[in-house]
Design an enzyme around this catalytic site. Sequence first.
Site, PDB file in Angstrom:
ATOM      1  N   LYS A   1     114.336 -47.413  -5.397  1.00 38.53           N
ATOM      2  CA  LYS A   1     114.414 -46.170  -6.182  1.00 38.53           C
ATOM      3  C   LYS A   1     115.726 -45.992  -6.941  1.00 38.53           C
ATOM      4  O   LYS A   1     116.096 -44.880  -7.333  1.00 38.53           O
ATOM      5  CB  LYS A   1     114.144 -44.912  -5.320  1.00 38.53           C
ATOM      6  N   TRP A  41     112.817 -49.660 -14.349  1.00 38.99           N
ATOM      7  CA  TRP A  41     113.502 -49.455 -15.629  1.00 38.99           C
ATOM      8  C   TRP A  41     114.145 -50.773 -16.094  1.00 38.99           C
ATOM      9  O   TRP A  41     113.948 -51.233 -17.212  1.00 38.99           O
ATOM     10  CB  TRP A  41     114.567 -48.363 -15.437  1.00 38.99           C
ATOM     11  N   PHE A  49     107.677 -59.285  -7.019  1.00 39.18           N
ATOM     12  CA  PHE A  49     108.482 -58.758  -5.913  1.00 39.18           C
ATOM     13  C   PHE A  49     108.515 -59.852  -4.831  1.00 39.18           C
ATOM     14  O   PHE A  49     107.539 -60.062  -4.126  1.00 39.18           O
ATOM     15  CB  PHE A  49     107.784 -57.491  -5.425  1.00 39.18           C
ATOM     16  N   HIS A  59     114.458 -56.224  -3.175  1.00 39.69           N
ATOM     17  CA  HIS A  59     115.194 -55.068  -2.639  1.00 39.69           C
ATOM     18  C   HIS A  59     116.112 -55.516  -1.493  1.00 39.69           C
ATOM     19  O   HIS A  59     116.655 -54.682  -0.772  1.00 39.69           O
ATOM     20  CB  HIS A  59     114.230 -54.013  -2.103  1.00 39.69           C
ATOM     21  N   ARG A  67     122.469 -46.591  -7.734  1.00 32.27           N
ATOM     22  CA  ARG A  67     122.279 -45.183  -8.100  1.00 32.27           C
ATOM     23  C   ARG A  67     122.986 -44.331  -7.054  1.00 32.27           C
ATOM     24  O   ARG A  67     122.995 -44.693  -5.868  1.00 32.27           O
ATOM     25  CB  ARG A  67     120.775 -44.882  -8.106  1.00 32.27           C
ATOM     26  N   SER A  99     114.938 -39.463  -4.437  1.00 31.46           N
ATOM     27  CA  SER A  99     113.876 -40.241  -5.062  1.00 31.46           C
ATOM     28  C   SER A  99     113.086 -40.999  -4.000  1.00 31.46           C
ATOM     29  O   SER A  99     111.849 -41.042  -4.028  1.00 31.46           O
ATOM     30  CB  SER A  99     114.486 -41.209  -6.078  1.00 31.46           C
TER      31      SER A  99
HETATM   32  P1  A3P Z   1     113.076 -40.269  -9.658  1.00 27.19           P
HETATM   33  O1  A3P Z   1     112.246 -40.278  -8.421  1.00 27.19           O
HETATM   34  O2  A3P Z   1     114.407 -39.618  -9.445  1.00 27.19           O
HETATM   35  O3  A3P Z   1     112.368 -39.676 -10.830  1.00 27.19           O
HETATM   36  P2  A3P Z   1     112.453 -47.748  -8.837  1.00 27.19           P
HETATM   37  O4  A3P Z   1     111.923 -48.288 -10.101  1.00 27.19           O
HETATM   38  O5  A3P Z   1     113.629 -48.469  -8.302  1.00 27.19           O
HETATM   39  O6  A3P Z   1     111.377 -47.526  -7.843  1.00 27.19           O
HETATM   40  O7  A3P Z   1     113.081 -46.318  -9.178  1.00 27.19           O
HETATM   41  C1  A3P Z   1     112.267 -45.228  -9.528  1.00 27.19           C
HETATM   42  C2  A3P Z   1     113.166 -44.125 -10.021  1.00 27.19           C
HETATM   43  O8  A3P Z   1     113.655 -44.484 -11.328  1.00 27.19           O
HETATM   44  C3  A3P Z   1     112.424 -42.813 -10.197  1.00 27.19           C
HETATM   45  O9  A3P Z   1     113.395 -41.785 -10.048  1.00 27.19           O
HETATM   46  C4  A3P Z   1     111.946 -42.951 -11.627  1.00 27.19           C
HETATM   47  O10 A3P Z   1     111.565 -41.743 -12.224  1.00 27.19           O
HETATM   48  C5  A3P Z   1     113.205 -43.522 -12.264  1.00 27.19           C
HETATM   49  N1  A3P Z   1     112.927 -44.178 -13.548  1.00 27.19           N
HETATM   50  C6  A3P Z   1     111.976 -45.080 -13.826  1.00 27.19           C
HETATM   51  N2  A3P Z   1     111.993 -45.402 -15.134  1.00 27.19           N
HETATM   52  C7  A3P Z   1     113.004 -44.696 -15.684  1.00 27.19           C
HETATM   53  C8  A3P Z   1     113.515 -44.585 -17.016  1.00 27.19           C
HETATM   54  N3  A3P Z   1     113.002 -45.261 -18.007  1.00 27.19           N
HETATM   55  N4  A3P Z   1     114.562 -43.744 -17.212  1.00 27.19           N
HETATM   56  C9  A3P Z   1     115.097 -43.055 -16.185  1.00 27.19           C
HETATM   57  N5  A3P Z   1     114.635 -43.095 -14.925  1.00 27.19           N
HETATM   58  C10 A3P Z   1     113.604 -43.916 -14.668  1.00 27.19           C
END
Ligand code: A3P
Length: 293
Positions: A42, A47, A75, A105, A127, A135
């Site tokens: 998370k 992203w 993964f 991870h 983060r 998150s």
């Molecule tokens: P939140 O739960 O705070 O919204 P991962 O991809 O590591 O699982 O992380 C998911 C987190 O990254 C989520 O956070 C998600 O909304 C956020 N996220 C995914 N894509 C994003 C983007 N393009 N810009 C900003 N945050 C993003």
Amino acid sequence: MERPKLLPVHGVAMLDFIAREWSLVESFKARPGDLLIATYPKAGTTWIQEIVDLIQSGVDVEHCKRGPVYERIVFMEWTGLNVMTSRKGVEVLNDLPSPRTIKTHLPYQLVPPSFWDNDCKVIYIARNAKDNAVSNFHFGRMNKMEPEPGTWEEYLHRFMTGNVCFGPWYDHVTGWWNVREQHRILYLFYEDMKEDPMREVSRIADFLERPLSEQQLREVVKLSTFTMMRDNPMTNYTTLPTECLDHSVSPFMRKGEVGDWRNHFSAAQLEAFEQDYKEKMAGTDLRLRDSLP
Ligand code: A3P
């Protein structure tokens, strides 16, 4: 589906179906040219995955819609529950041609040594702990492939003790930070990405030795905004069955903000968290921002 439990792997809490097949993961053979995207869950994995795929494809939008993000960038340690792929991550990866881009991870100390023997590049994104915990809490509510998070109070306690999937956040971010100069590691921050995505995407492209034109750079930033990725079925995880991820409980693309922790922490929780954080992070020069100006 019954939720999995956690089992330790070399002292790190791991999803039981991964822990049971640990030897498969441990013996995974990285190859020269492999790129590893490593994160604490998370922290912005998806992203970075999308940005990297866009860059590697030469910003070919259609090519990046060839499949869900978890099929495009596999993964590695996913060894159970035939959900994301019908085979285990390492098996799928073994059949892929080089160069491969791989998601993990794992904390640094659990990464298969073949990555370092082959001098592979790594993109790590960290983060801030409070947003990362929030998150993870919401993800745990909707993700049936990990233990129940319980209430926010209960989850926060577990996060602080490190009895959560992939172990303590504190060890993860500092473990990778400490070795960033020993290997070819680009260490990024979610908050920097939010603050100035043009700058950070450009750094990623340079690290991948795929520099982008100004127009391509703008295109990658536009295609990887939170709203674009939230509305893109190839990045928003809606392609997995509801028995695995239930977006009606909390969407995978939830908020994508810096500072949402303020909506979750009580004053007492914040005080206890900050005190504990100071103690756990006393020995490191790693600094994370929990708000943006
Ligand atoms: P939140 O739960 O705070 O919204 P991962 O991809 O590591 O699982 O992380 C998911 C987190 O990254 C989520 O956070 C998600 O909304 C956020 N996220 C995914 N894509 C994003 C983007 N393009 N810009 C900003 N945050 C993003």
